[in-house]
Motif scaffolding. Structure first.
Motif, mmCIF file in Angstrom:
data_model
loop_
_atom_site.group_PDB
_atom_site.id
_atom_site.type_symbol
_atom_site.label_atom_id
_atom_site.label_comp_id
_atom_site.label_asym_id
_atom_site.label_seq_id
_atom_site.Cartn_x
_atom_site.Cartn_y
_atom_site.Cartn_z
ATOM 1 N N PRO A 91 0.861 -1.189 0.000
ATOM 2 C CA PRO A 91 0.000 0.000 0.000
ATOM 3 C C PRO A 91 0.891 1.231 0.000
ATOM 4 N N PHE A 92 0.409 2.337 -0.536
ATOM 5 C CA PHE A 92 1.217 3.552 -0.464
ATOM 6 C C PHE A 92 0.365 4.775 -0.756
ATOM 7 N N GLY A 93 0.969 5.927 -0.610
ATOM 8 C CA GLY A 93 0.276 7.205 -0.783
ATOM 9 C C GLY A 93 0.277 7.941 0.531
ATOM 10 N N THR A 94 -0.642 8.884 0.650
ATOM 11 C CA THR A 94 -0.742 9.651 1.887
ATOM 12 C C THR A 94 -1.344 8.779 2.976
ATOM 13 N N SER A 95 -1.407 9.282 4.192
ATOM 14 C CA SER A 95 -1.922 8.490 5.306
ATOM 15 C C SER A 95 -3.378 8.861 5.588
ATOM 16 N N PRO A 96 -4.316 7.870 5.596
ATOM 17 C CA PRO A 96 -4.087 6.455 5.306
ATOM 18 C C PRO A 96 -3.763 6.243 3.835
ATOM 19 N N PRO A 97 -3.200 5.079 3.472
ATOM 20 C CA PRO A 97 -2.783 4.865 2.079
ATOM 21 C C PRO A 97 -3.926 5.066 1.102
ATOM 22 N N SER A 98 -3.649 5.828 0.046
ATOM 23 C CA SER A 98 -4.668 6.128 -0.962
ATOM 24 C C SER A 98 -4.750 5.064 -2.040
ATOM 25 N N HIS A 99 -3.660 4.290 -2.210
ATOM 26 C CA HIS A 99 -3.585 3.316 -3.292
ATOM 27 C C HIS A 99 -2.911 2.026 -2.825
ATOM 28 N N ASN A 100 -3.156 0.984 -3.581
ATOM 29 C CA ASN A 100 -2.462 -0.287 -3.398
ATOM 30 C C ASN A 100 -1.789 -0.682 -4.706
ATOM 31 N N LEU A 101 -0.633 -1.301 -4.583
ATOM 32 C CA LEU A 101 -0.030 -1.980 -5.722
ATOM 33 C C LEU A 101 -0.303 -3.464 -5.558
ATOM 34 N N VAL A 102 -0.929 -4.058 -6.555
ATOM 35 C CA VAL A 102 -1.274 -5.481 -6.499
ATOM 36 C C VAL A 102 -0.827 -6.151 -7.789
ATOM 37 N N LEU A 103 -0.627 -7.448 -7.717
ATOM 38 C CA LEU A 103 -0.284 -8.219 -8.913
ATOM 39 C C LEU A 103 -1.508 -8.376 -9.803
ATOM 40 N N ASN A 104 -1.268 -8.465 -11.103
ATOM 41 C CA ASN A 104 -2.334 -8.798 -12.033
ATOM 42 C C ASN A 104 -2.561 -10.305 -11.979
ATOM 43 N N LYS A 105 -3.788 -10.711 -11.715
ATOM 44 C CA LYS A 105 -4.122 -12.130 -11.557
ATOM 45 C C LYS A 105 -3.867 -12.920 -12.833
ATOM 46 N N PHE A 106 -4.048 -12.269 -14.000
ATOM 47 C CA PHE A 106 -3.897 -12.949 -15.288
ATOM 48 C C PHE A 106 -2.822 -12.224 -16.087
ATOM 49 N N ALA A 107 -1.596 -12.718 -16.012
ATOM 50 C CA ALA A 107 -0.454 -12.004 -16.583
ATOM 51 C C ALA A 107 0.019 -12.650 -17.881
ATOM 52 N N VAL A 108 0.185 -11.830 -18.899
ATOM 53 C CA VAL A 108 0.809 -12.243 -20.151
ATOM 54 C C VAL A 108 2.264 -11.773 -20.164
ATOM 55 N N VAL A 109 2.492 -10.581 -19.627
ATOM 56 C CA VAL A 109 3.839 -10.039 -19.469
ATOM 57 C C VAL A 109 4.276 -10.293 -18.026
ATOM 58 N N PRO A 110 5.452 -10.872 -17.797
ATOM 59 C CA PRO A 110 5.916 -11.096 -16.424
ATOM 60 C C PRO A 110 5.951 -9.801 -15.616
ATOM 61 N N GLU A 111 5.529 -9.911 -14.353
ATOM 62 C CA GLU A 111 5.561 -8.790 -13.401
ATOM 63 C C GLU A 111 4.580 -7.679 -13.756
ATOM 64 N N HIS A 112 3.528 -8.021 -14.491
ATOM 65 C CA HIS A 112 2.429 -7.083 -14.750
ATOM 66 C C HIS A 112 1.755 -6.788 -13.407
ATOM 67 N N PHE A 113 1.703 -5.513 -13.030
ATOM 68 C CA PHE A 113 1.060 -5.185 -11.767
ATOM 69 C C PHE A 113 0.117 -4.010 -11.930
ATOM 70 N N ILE A 114 -0.619 -3.716 -10.875
ATOM 71 C CA ILE A 114 -1.762 -2.808 -10.959
ATOM 72 C C ILE A 114 -1.725 -1.813 -9.816
ATOM 73 N N LEU A 115 -2.063 -0.574 -10.136
ATOM 74 C CA LEU A 115 -2.220 0.498 -9.154
ATOM 75 C C LEU A 115 -3.711 0.750 -8.994
ATOM 76 N N SER A 116 -4.260 0.394 -7.842
ATOM 77 C CA SER A 116 -5.698 0.573 -7.609
ATOM 78 C C SER A 116 -5.922 1.515 -6.436
ATOM 79 N N THR A 117 -7.069 2.196 -6.459
ATOM 80 C CA THR A 117 -7.413 3.043 -5.322
ATOM 81 C C THR A 117 -7.772 2.158 -4.131
ATOM 82 N N SER A 118 -7.401 2.571 -2.923
ATOM 83 C CA SER A 118 -7.710 1.785 -1.723
ATOM 84 C C SER A 118 -9.218 1.706 -1.513
ATOM 85 N N ALA A 119 -9.884 2.852 -1.574
ATOM 86 C CA ALA A 119 -11.337 2.899 -1.492
ATOM 87 C C ALA A 119 -11.912 2.775 -2.900
#
Length: 327
Positions: A91-119
């Motif tokens: 998680p990251f951003g201001t406090s409380p965290p505004s965003h999460n970095l998560v893995l993409n569940k269905f990856a075609v490119v290795p290490e494909h990841f996602i920036l999603s809003t926490s809320a």
């Protein structure tokens, strides 16, 4: 329609300094435990109007569950609402965290990841300054390790969007080049050049963002300028373009270390035919089109497009507003 920068200064999001290795470790662990589905691909390079365009084929991806329409969010399992420890990078951003970095569940490119809003925030609403600042912070974190990230965002029914919870997607460029001997680079990096834009069959709007230093308010000012141009291209008017809430058009956004680009979308893709004129599939394109890539899931589509690359050009000509430079 002119945009006015805000006077408020957003605190810059802080990321772990070792973000690339953090993502790589999380991806390797999750592939080993089958938490992430990684789909190996075949790849070839096509030339579209003298632009190197990457075509990938992943037959295993055909088994990926297809979600219902993004306009019916209640039917969705939302992987971004409370990401599991296996999928969460940080998680990251201001406090409380505004965003999460998560893995993409269905990856075609290795290490494909996602920036999603926490809320929960809608994917169809316009991006906010902290979304753009967070995305650029990830780009910058990779750049500090001499690595590149390609960031893209799908919004609207014709954009390739598949989840209603707001998220941007991030692809390590080095991994996007896997299987290629050379001759390809991320298309978006060159889109500030009118000559490059002029070779594309669709309109795209781009600006240099290198000098903005990742400032969220400045990034949003540029984003809104590009969005205005995209809306005008689709709607034919520059007035009454709203800068908050629901977007008025479907579009894709791309970001690299130097460039931000927006392409207005009218359709998601187009039909693919074999050499006998028989329909063999449908080429669907999301924001990776601004990287100069496309993905197919069937061998018949793969063969048809390699035999007749002009079909890719024809689909590209249908997904957006026809390029005035080519008319």
């Amino acid at each position: 329609m002119a945009t006015t920068p805000s006077n408020k200064m957003l605190p810059k999001p802080h990321l772990p300094p070792n973000l690339p290795s953090l993502v790589a470790t999380a991806f390797s662990r999750s592939v080993a435990t089958k938490t992430v589905n990684f789909y190996p691909t075949s790849v070839t390079l096509l030339t579209i109007n003298s632009i190197p365009f990457q075509l990938r084929y992943s037959p295993s991806l055909a088994s990926k569950p297809k979600p219902p329409s993004v306009t019916t969010p209640k039917l969705f399992f939302n992987p971004f609402a409370s990401p599991t420890q296996e999928m969460l990078i940080t998680p990251f951003g201001t406090s409380p965290p505004s965003h999460n970095l998560v893995l993409n569940k269905f990856a075609v490119v290795p290490e494909h990841f996602i920036l999603s809003t926490s809320a929960f925030k809608p994917q169809t609403h316009l991006l906010e300054a902290d979304d753009l600042a967070a995305a650029y912070a990830c780009i910058d974190a990779y750049a500090r390790h001499n690595k590149e990230l390609f960031v893209f965002f799908n919004s609207g029914d014709h954009s390739g969007a598949s989840q209603p919870h707001r998220h941007l997607q991030l692809l390590p460029v080095e991994n996007m080049k896997e299987g290629l001997e050379g001759g390809w680079d991320v298309l978006a990096k060159g889109l500030t050049d009118p000559n490059t834009r002029g070779k594309l069959p669709f309109e795209v709007f781009a600006r240099d963002i290198k000098g903005l230093g990742g400032d969220g308010e400045e990034l949003r000012r540029v984003y809104l300028e590009l969005y205005n141009q995209a809306c005008e291209a689709v709607l034919g008017v520059a007035e009454d373009i709203k800068h908050e809430g629901e977007a008025q058009i479907s579009y894709n956004l791309a970001m690299t270390n130097n460039t931000m680009a927006v392409v207005p979308r009218l359709t998601e893709g187009g039909v693919v035919k074999d050499k006998d004129g028989q329909e063999v599939g449908n080429l669907a394109l999301n924001g990776t089109v601004l990287a100069g890539t496309a993905l197919v899931r069937s061998e018949m589509e793969w063969n048809a497009l390699r035999e007749d690359p002009d079909q890719v050009n024809q689909v590209l000509g249908r997904i957006g507003v026809p390029n005035r430079a080519k008319m």
